[in-house]
Design a protein around this motif. Structure first.
Motif, short mmCIF file in Angstrom:
data_model
loop_
_atom_site.label_atom_id
_atom_site.label_comp_id
_atom_site.label_asym_id
_atom_site.label_seq_id
_atom_site.Cartn_x
_atom_site.Cartn_y
_atom_site.Cartn_z
N ARG A 73 0.81 -1.22 0.00
CA ARG A 73 0.00 0.00 0.00
C ARG A 73 0.85 1.27 0.00
NH1 ARG A 73 -2.52 -3.91 2.72
NH2 ARG A 73 -1.46 -3.53 4.66
N ARG A 75 2.07 4.75 -1.44
CA ARG A 75 1.48 5.83 -2.23
C ARG A 75 2.58 6.85 -2.50
NH1 ARG A 75 -2.21 2.50 -1.71
NH2 ARG A 75 -4.35 2.95 -1.18
N PHE A 79 -3.78 9.67 -5.98
CA PHE A 79 -4.63 9.35 -7.12
C PHE A 79 -5.31 10.64 -7.59
CE2 PHE A 79 -4.74 5.08 -5.03
CZ PHE A 79 -4.16 4.38 -6.07
N LYS A 86 -7.77 6.57 -2.15
CA LYS A 86 -8.54 5.40 -2.57
C LYS A 86 -8.34 5.14 -4.05
CE LYS A 86 -12.09 6.38 0.81
NZ LYS A 86 -13.46 6.82 0.99
N SER A 87 -8.19 3.86 -4.42
CA SER A 87 -8.05 3.51 -5.83
C SER A 87 -9.38 3.73 -6.54
CB SER A 87 -7.59 2.05 -5.97
OG SER A 87 -8.57 1.19 -5.46
N HIS A 90 -12.29 1.24 -5.33
CA HIS A 90 -12.05 1.00 -3.91
C HIS A 90 -13.29 0.40 -3.24
CE1 HIS A 90 -10.17 1.61 -0.03
NE2 HIS A 90 -11.32 2.10 0.40
N ASN A 95 -10.70 -3.42 0.88
CA ASN A 95 -9.42 -2.81 0.56
C ASN A 95 -8.96 -1.89 1.68
OD1 ASN A 95 -10.99 -2.56 -2.49
ND2 ASN A 95 -9.22 -3.86 -2.24
#
Length: 106
Positions: A73, A75, A79, A86-87, A90, A95
């Motif tokens: 995880r 980063r 994003f 959060k992807s 998500h 997740n």
């Protein structure tokens, strides 16, 4: 010499066309089509059905315990949507974010 090669090529093409039209064009492939059709019905569809039964009968498992490993995880940049953590797809229950799950245990 070139004329005889052209004549030979023309003869072989017309002979192969004549043979294909005399055999119906697809006579050699009918057995193969039937074989794959039967394999699809007798092997592939039951295999898909068994996989579906296995998926639905296995039950729901709880989510794994969160352990903050250094290599997971990561980063390096945010994003471009939302708050950046959060992807795109998500799931807050399944997740984890870099600091743990969002919601408590149910």
């Amino acid at each position: 010499m070139a004329a005889s090669l052209a004549s030979l090529a023309r003869r072989s093409i017309t002979t192969s066309l004549r043979n294909a039209s005399a055999s119906g064009g697809s006579g050699a492939h009918e057995g193969g089509t039937k074989q794959w059709k039967m394999l699809s019905y007798l092997v592939a569809l039951p295999a898909v059905a068994l996989c579906m039964v296995n998926a639905f009968m296995s039950g729901e498992h709880g989510r794994p315990e969160f352990i903050a490993y250094e290599h997971l995880r990561l980063r390096t940049k945010r994003f471009p949507w939302g708050e950046g953590q959060k992807s795109l797809f998500h799931n807050s229950h399944a997740n984890a974010l870099p600091d743990g799950y969002e919601e408590g245990d149910h």
